[in-house]
Design an enzyme around this catalytic site. Structure first.
Site, PDB file in Angstrom:
ATOM      1  N   GLU A 110     -20.071  58.522   9.787  1.00 14.43           N
ATOM      2  CA  GLU A 110     -20.655  58.047  10.973  1.00 14.43           C
ATOM      3  C   GLU A 110     -19.825  57.898  12.232  1.00 14.43           C
ATOM      4  O   GLU A 110     -20.031  58.210  13.286  1.00 14.43           O
ATOM      5  CB  GLU A 110     -21.505  57.035  10.722  1.00 14.43           C
ATOM      6  CG  GLU A 110     -22.880  57.273   9.881  1.00 14.43           C
ATOM      7  CD  GLU A 110     -22.594  57.172   8.469  1.00 14.43           C
ATOM      8  OE1 GLU A 110     -21.552  56.931   8.181  1.00 14.43           O
ATOM      9  OE2 GLU A 110     -23.623  57.324   7.664  1.00 14.43           O
ATOM     10  N   HIS A 134     -31.235  48.644   4.750  1.00 12.82           N
ATOM     11  CA  HIS A 134     -31.912  49.756   5.623  1.00 12.82           C
ATOM     12  C   HIS A 134     -33.172  49.332   6.305  1.00 12.82           C
ATOM     13  O   HIS A 134     -34.235  49.997   5.937  1.00 12.82           O
ATOM     14  CB  HIS A 134     -32.105  50.699   4.048  1.00 12.82           C
ATOM     15  CG  HIS A 134     -31.113  51.363   3.669  1.00 12.82           C
ATOM     16  ND1 HIS A 134     -30.270  50.535   2.792  1.00 12.82           N
ATOM     17  CD2 HIS A 134     -30.362  52.441   3.685  1.00 12.82           C
ATOM     18  CE1 HIS A 134     -29.363  51.243   2.391  1.00 12.82           C
ATOM     19  NE2 HIS A 134     -29.206  52.567   3.091  1.00 12.82           N
TER      20      HIS A 134
END
Lengths: 324, 424, 318
Positions: free
Chosen positions: A59, A128
Site C-alpha cells: 500500500e 477492518h
C-alpha cells in the site's frame, strides 16, 4: 432511470470514465482478475486489459506511485481495500500527494483518486472496521468525499477522477448493496463540496456522513413520531466542507447534532462542532451535540461492537438533548 | 420596558459598524424624545444619535471609542422610576460598586452547564441575541433548559408576558442609603435579579434623582408613588441605612402592598449616629478627603482604595453635595438621628428581617434590638455598615430565604382565604 | 566529459559558497551538501534523454545542476526567493522542475524510489519510451518502500533505473551498521533484475552504467540497480557536529575526489589551461548566480485555494 446497487454505481462510473479518458487506470489488491473484494471493479479487466492491474500487497508504495503517476500524465484510481490500511498510505498522502501542487508553485497537478471503504457493524474486528475520515480530512491539499446514495457514488467518483487534485473517496462496507435510482443517461459529474438535504426539517439539524446519514434518517423518522422535525444533511464532501449549507440550516433550526462513525476525540465531529461555533454561534440555542464512535478499539463480538458504533438511537437521543 | 437606542439609518447603506465618539448624556440622566444622546462616526461623517423617546438613560452598551455593529443597541432608555438593568460599575456618572478586588470569589453553580461566576447569566447564544435585540435583560429571566440555561423559548415567553412580569416572582424594591445611589446594589442585583424584576429608585438628592432640599417626608413621597405605580400585587422591600428607614416607613403606610421587609443597618432606630462621617462625606471635595470617611463605612478599610474614592468623588458634583448636606442637616442634626421609627418597627407584622454588621461604625448594631419577636435578626461578624457590599453572597442568601418564605406564606394565606370563602 | 566536469565544478562551487553563507549566518534551515559525490548526480543525469524523469534525495544539488537547471534559479530557491524554481515554497531539499523532468528532491528518505516507479508506470501505461531515474542513498535502500518499489518495477518491467548513491553514511550511522550485506547491488538478484556496483567518483563510469540501464529500460526490458560507491566528505548537513567519520577515511576519499579525477583525465587530453579556464568560468557563473539571486525579491504570501477546508472560500476559517 434504473435502480442499481451502490457497488454497481461505482463500477458504472469507472467504466464511463475509463471509456471517456484513456489515461484513467485502476490498480489495487485483487481488483483485476477477481474484480475487487467488494466487486466494485468487476469486469473492468476484461474491458480495459492492462489498465486494470492486480498489485502486490504494498500500500505504501502503491499510494506513492499513484501520486507521481498522476503528476506525469495519467489518472490513477487506487483501491485500498480497507480504510484501516490508510495509515500505510499516510506518508504518501501527507508528505507527497498533498504538498506538490503548492510547494512546486503549481507546476504540477495531481489527479488521482484513492478509493477505500471503512466502517463497522459486521464483525470485521479492530483492524477492518474503523472510520479514519478525520485522519485524511485533516490534510490540506487533499479532498475527501463520502457518498451515501448510488447516484452520488457514481457522480462523485466521476468528479473525483476528473479533479486535478488528489481525492480520497470513502465508501462503507454496508453501503455496497444499497439500492437507489440512477439516471444512466446523465453522465455529468457531481460538484465536490456540495452537501445534500437528505430530509428537510425545522427543529434540529443533523449533519451526518457516509452510512451515518442512513442512521440519521432513521432517527429523524423516530423523532417525527414525537413531533420533532429533524433536518438531515448528508455532507457528501468532508473536505472541502459545504459551509453555506451548514450555516443556512443551523440558522433555521438553531440546534445541531453532528454525526460521524469515527472516534469522537479529535474526530470529524469535533471539526463539525467547531465549524458551527466559528460560523453560527449566535444561531445556536443549545450546545452542538456530537454522535461518534466510542474512543476505544472496535471489538469483534456483536454485543460489544454495537456499543461502540453509533446508531439511530444515539442520534435521536442527541437530538432530544439538543432540544431539551 | 427598556427601549434600545440604535443607530438606524445613520449607519448608511454600506456600513457594518460605527465608532462611538461621544456620549452627551450620562447614565441615569433623564432625556426627552429628540434629545441628542451621542455621536457616532461612520465612513461618511460624524452622525448624531437622538433619543427615540422620553426616559432615563440606562445601560450603555458601547462606550466612547467602541466600535459597534449598526444593528446593535448603543444603550437602553428606561421608563420613569424603572431600573431593570443593572448598572455597570464603570458607567459614566455612577458611583461605583465595590472595587473588583473586593468582589467575592466566584462560586460554582453546580446545576448550570455554564458553571460560571455568580451573576453570570447562562443563556444560549441565540437567546442572548434575541434578548439583546429586544432590550431584554437576561438577568431577570429563569432558564428552562438543562442546568437552568435560558433558551430562546424563555426569551420569547418573557417578551410575550410583557413588562409587568405577570406570572413571575414578585418584584423586589431596593432603597439605597445616604450618599449612595441605586448602583450600590449591583453585586446584589446580579445575585437576585434572575427571574425577578428589580426596582431600584434613587432617593431624593441622590444619583439621577434631581437634587433638592427637604426632609424625610420629601424623601418618602416619590418612593411611595413609585410603589403605588408597581403593577404587581405586592413588592418585597429592602432598604439600607437611610433607605432602611424609608422602607420601614413605606411598609407602615402600605402594609398590604409589601410582601416582606428586609432592613440592612437601617436608620431611625435610635438617636445615635456617627455624625462626623456624615459631615465628612458631605464636605469632601476631593478623593483624598473622601477616602478616610468611606473607609469608616466598612470593617476592613483596605477594601476601599484610591481608585474607589476617585470614582465615588466623580459622581459627587457640587449640586449633589449641596443637596445631601441640606438633607443631612434635616435628618441628622448635630450628629443625632431626628427620625424615630421604633414604634413602626414594633408594630410591623410583615415577614421581617434585620441584617447588621457587628463592626458598624456609623449606626450601632444594638439598635437592632428594637425589633419585634417574630423578626429574623442577623448580626454579621467582620462586617461594617455595608453588609450588601461587604458580604453580598451572604446577604443575597438571607434575602432569598426571606423572599421564598414570604412568597410561600403568601400562597398559603391565599389558599386558606379561598378555602374559607368556599366553605363559608 | 568536459561538460560533465563543468557541472561538477558548478555543483562544488555552489556547495562551497553555501558553506560560507551558512558560516555567515545567511542561510535558512539546514543545507545538505554533496561535496565529493558530484560524479553520481552529474554523470547519471548526463545520460538521460531530454524527456526522461529523475527523482532525487534531500542531497540533490548535483542532480539539479547536472540536469541543467539554471544555477541562478536554484540559488534563488535555496534562499527562498520569488524567482526560485518553486517561488521559495520548496527550499533546497524540495526543488522540482516539471519542464526538465527534474521531479524533485525528496526529503522523506526513500520516497524518491516509489516516486520514480510511479512515473515509470505512467509512461508504460501511456506507451511512451521515457524512463524514470530514481536516485537514492544507502540509507533509503533499507526502507520498506525500496523493496516494494523494486518488486513492483521488476514484476511489471517498468522503465525505471534505480541508482543507489552509496555515500557510506545514513545521517551519522555507517552502512555497516545498517545493512546485512556490504554490497547492496546483490539485492537486485532477488528481484530478477541486473545489479552492479561501480565507482561513484568516476563520472565516466557513472555515465556509462546509467546510460546502459536507461537504454535497457527504454527497450522495455525493465529496471536495473546500479550501486555507485562514493563518500560524503562534508557531513550530513550544515547542522552536523561531526566526529563519527574517521579522519583517515575522509582523507582517503578526498584523494579520490571526483573533480580531481576528472580534471587529471581532461588535462591529459585537452591541456591543463583549457580545463582551468573552463573551471574558472563555471565558478564565475555560480558567483553571478549568487549575486543575482540574493538581489531577487522575497515571495509574497498567498493562500492555497485547493487546500481550503471550506467549499467556495479562498482559505481557512474567517
Amino acid at each position: 432511470m434504473a435502480t442499481i446497487r451502490y457497488a454497481e454505481a461505482l463500477n458504472l462510473a469507472l467504466r464511463e470514465e475509463m471509456a471517456r479518458d484513456d489515461t484513467v487506470f485502476v490498480f489495487g489488491e485483487d481488483v483485476a482478475t477477481y474484480g475487487g473484494v467488494f466487486k466494485v471493479t468487476q469486469g473492468l479487466r476484461d474491458a480495459y486489459g492492462d489498465r486494470v492491474r492486480d498489485t502486490p500487497i504494498s500500500e505504501q508504495t502503491l499510494t506513492a506511485m499513484a501520486v507521481t503517476a498522476a503528476m506525469t500524465g495519467t489518472r490513477p484510481v487506487l483501491e485500498i481495500m480497507y480504510a484501516d490500511f490508510l495509515p500505510l498510505s499516510l506518508d504518501a498522502l501527507v508528505n507527497q500527494a498533498s504538498i506538490y501542487h503548492y510547494i512546486w508553485n503549481e507546476q504540477v497537478t495531481m489527479p488521482f483518486v484513492l478509493r477505500t471503504q471503512g466502517g463497522g457493524g459486521v464483525g470485521t474486528g479492530a483492524q477492518h472496521a474503523k472510520s479514519l475520515d478525520a485522519m485524511v480530512a485533516h490534510i490540506p491539499g487533499l479532498k475527501v468525499v463520502a457518498p451515501v446514495t448510488p447516484a452520488d457514488a457514481r457522480a462523485l467518483l466521476k468528479a473525483a477522477i476528473r479533479d486535478p487534485h488528489p481525492v480520497i473517496f470513502l465508501e462503507h462496507k454496508l453501503l455496497y448493496n444499497l439500492r437507489g435510482e440512477v439516471d444512466e443517461a446523465d453522465e455529468a459529474p457531481a460538484e465536490i463540496g456540495r452537501a445534500r438535504v437528505a430530509r428537510a426539517g425545522r427543529d434540529v439539524t443533523i449533519l451526518a456522513t457516509s452510512r451515518m446519514v442512513l442512521e440519521a434518517q432513521k432517527a429523524a423518522e423516530e423523532l417525527a413520531g414525537e413531533g420533532v422535525s429533524a433536518e438531515v444533511i448528508d455532507l457528501r464532501s468532508l473536505r472541502p466542507l459545504d459551509l453555506d449549507a451548514i450555516t443556512a440550516s443551523v440558522a433555521r433550526t438553531n440546534h445541531a447534532v453532528v454525526v460521524n462513525e469515527g472516534w469522537r476525540f479529535c474526530g470529524y465531529t469535533a471539526e463539525l462542532a467547531a465549524t458551527i461555533m466559528d460560523h453560527a454561534f449566535d444561531d445556536l440555542d443549545a450546545p452542538v451535540e456530537r454522535v461518534a464512535a466510542r474512543d476505544m478499539p472496535i471489538p469483534y463480538a456483536e454485543t460489544l461492537e454495537r456499543e461502540v458504533i453509533p446508531d439511530s438511537a444515539d442520534i435521536a437521543a442527541a437530538a432530544r438533548r439538543a432540544l431539551a | 420596558m427598556a427601549t434600545p437606542i440604535t443607530i438606524g439609518a445613520a449607519g448608511g447603506e454600506y456600513m457594518e459598524a460605527v465608532v462611538v465618539t461621544k456620549w452627551h448624556v450620562r447614565r441615569g440622566a433623564r432625556v426627552c424624545a429628540g434629545d441628542l444622546l451621542a455621536e457616532v462616526e461612520t465612513a461618511k461623517a460624524v452622525t448624531e444619535v437622538e433619543s427615540p423617546c422620553d426616559g432615563v438613560l440606562g445601560e450603555i452598551c458601547a462606550g466612547e471609542g467602541d466600535e459597534i455593529a449598526v444593528d446593535a443597541p448603543l444603550g437602553f432608555l428606561l421608563a420613569d422610576g424603572e431600573d431593570d438593568v443593572a448598572a455597570e460599575v464603570d458607567a459614566p456618572g455612577s458611583t461605583p460598586g465595590p472595587p473588583p478586588a473586593a468582589r467575592p470569589a466566584p462560586a460554582a453553580d453546580p446545576g448550570a452547564r455554564g458553571g460560571g461566576q455568580p451573576g453570570r447569566v447562562v443563556a444560549s447564544p441565540l437567546a442572548r441575541r434575541r434578548a439583546g435585540k429586544a432590550g431584554l435583560d437576561l438577568r431577570h429571566l429563569a432558564g428552562s433548559g438543562p442546568g437552568g440555561r435560558i433558551k430562546r423559548r424563555d426569551v420569547e415567553a418573557a417578551l410575550a408576558r410583557g413588562p409587568t412580569g405577570e406570572g413571575g416572582a414578585l418584584p423586589l424594591m431596593v432603597l439605597h442609603g445616604f450618599a449612595a445611589d441605586a448602583t450600590i446594589w449591583s453585586a446584589l442585583a446580579a445575585e437576585l435579579g434572575r427571574g425577578r424584576r428589580l426596582i431600584r429608585p434613587d432617593l431624593l438628592g441622590h444619583g439621577a434623582a434631581a437634587p433638592a432640599g427637604g426632609g424625610f417626608e420629601d424623601v418618602l413621597a416619590p418612593v411611595l408613588k413609585a410603589l403605588d405605580a408597581v403593577e404587581a400585587p405586592r413588592v418585597h422591600l429592602v432598604g439600607h441605612s437611610l433607605g432602611g428607614a424609608v422602607a420601614l416607613a413605606l411598609a407602615g403606610r402600605r402594609p398590604a402592598r409589601v410582601a416582606s421587609l428586609t432592613l440592612i443597618a437601617p436608620a431611625g432606630l435610635g438617636a445615635e449616629i456617627d455624625g462626623a462621617t456624615i459631615d465628612g462625606i458631605c464636605r469632601a471635595t476631593r478623593p483624598e478627603s473622601l477616602l478616610p470617611w468611606l473607609r469608616r463605612l466598612v470593617s476592613d478599610p483596605q477594601r476601599i482604595g484610591d481608585d474607589y474614592a476617585r470614582a465615588a468623588m466623580a459622581g459627587r458634583g457640587e449640586a449633589v453635595r449641596g443637596a445631601q448636606a441640606a438633607l443631612a442637616d434635616r435628618l441628622f442634626p448635630d450628629g443625632t438621628q431626628a427620625v424615630d421609627l421604633r414604634s413602626a418597627l414594633a408594630d410591623c407584622a410583615l415577614p421581617l428581617r434585620l441584617i447588621w454588621g457587628r463592626d458598624d461604625a456609623i449606626l450601632p448594631w444594638r439598635q437592632a434590638l428594637a425589633a419585634p419577636g417574630h423578626a429574623a435578626l442577623n448580626l454579621l461578624p467582620g462586617v461594617g455598615h455595608m453588609p450588601h457590599v461587604e458580604a453580598p453572597e451572604l446577604v443575597a442568601r438571607l434575602l432569598r430565604e426571606t423572599l421564598a418564605a414570604a412568597e410561600a406564606m403568601g400562597e398559603a394565606t391565599l389558599e386558606a382565604e379561598a378555602a374559607q370563602w368556599l366553605t363559608g | 566529459m568536459l561538460e560533465m566536469h563543468r557541472r561538477m565544478v558548478l555543483t562544488r562551487h555552489l556547495e562551497e559558497r553555501l558553506g560560507e553563507m551558512h558560516k555567515a549566518g545567511r542561510t535558512r534551515g539546514p543545507i545538505h551538501r554533496c561535496d565529493g559525490q558530484e560524479a553520481v548526480g552529474v554523470g547519471a543525469t548526463a545520460a538521460m534523454a531530454h524527456d526522461d524523469f529523475v527523482t532525487t534525495t534531500h542531497r540533490g544539488h548535483a542532480v539539479y545542476l547536472g540536469r541543467g537547471l539554471d544555477p541562478r534559479r536554484v540559488v534563488a530557491e535555496i534562499f527562498g526567493r520569488e524567482t526560485g524554481y518553486c517561488g521559495g515554497r520548496g527550499g533546497h531539499m524540495l526543488v522540482g522542475d516539471a519542464q526538465t523532468g527534474m521531479m524533485g528532491g525528496n526529503a522523506i528518505v526513500g520516497a524518491s524510489i516509489p516516486a520514480a516507479t510511479g512515473m515509470a508506470l505512467s509512461m508504460q501505461l501511456r506507451g511512451e519510451a521515457r524512463v524514470a531515474l530514481a536516485v537514492f542513498g544507502d540509507g533509503a535502500a533499507q526502507t520498506g518502500i525500496c523493496h516494494e518499489s523494486m518488486n513492483i518495477a521488476a514484476l511489471w518491467r517498468l522503465p525505471v533505473v534505480f541508482l543507489l548513491e552509496h555515500n557510506a553514511y545514513g545521517l551519522t550511522v555507517h552502512h555497516s551498521a545498517q545493512s546485512s550485506v556490504p554490497d547492496l547491488s546483490v539485492r537486485a538478484a532477488g528481484y530478477g533484475m541486473p545489479g552492479e556496483t561501480i565507482d561513484g567518483n568516476d563520472v565516466v563510469a557513472v555515465y556509462g552504467a546509467v546510460a546502459a540501464a536507461l537504454q535497457r529500460a527504454r527497450r522495455g526490458e525493465g529496471p536495473s540497480l546500479i550501486e555507485a560507491r562514493t563518500y560524503r566528505v562534508e557531513g550530513f548537513s550544515t547542522s552536523d557536529m561531526g566526529g563519527y567519520q574517521p579522519d583517515a577515511e575522509i582523507a582517503e576519499w578526498r584523494a579520490r575526489d571526483p573533480i580531481l579525477l576528472a580534471r587529471a583525465a581532461l588535462a591529459d587530453r585537452l591541456g591543463a589551461a583549457h580545463v582551468e579556464r573552463c573551471e574558472t568560468e563555471a565558478r564565475a557563473e555560480i558567483d553571478a548566480a549568487f549575486d543575482a539571486a540574493l538581489a531577487d525579491p522575497m515571495p509574497a504570501f498567498a493562500p492555497h485555494t485547493p487546500s481550503a477546508p471550506h467549499a467556495g472560500r479562498a482559505y481557512g476559517v474567517r
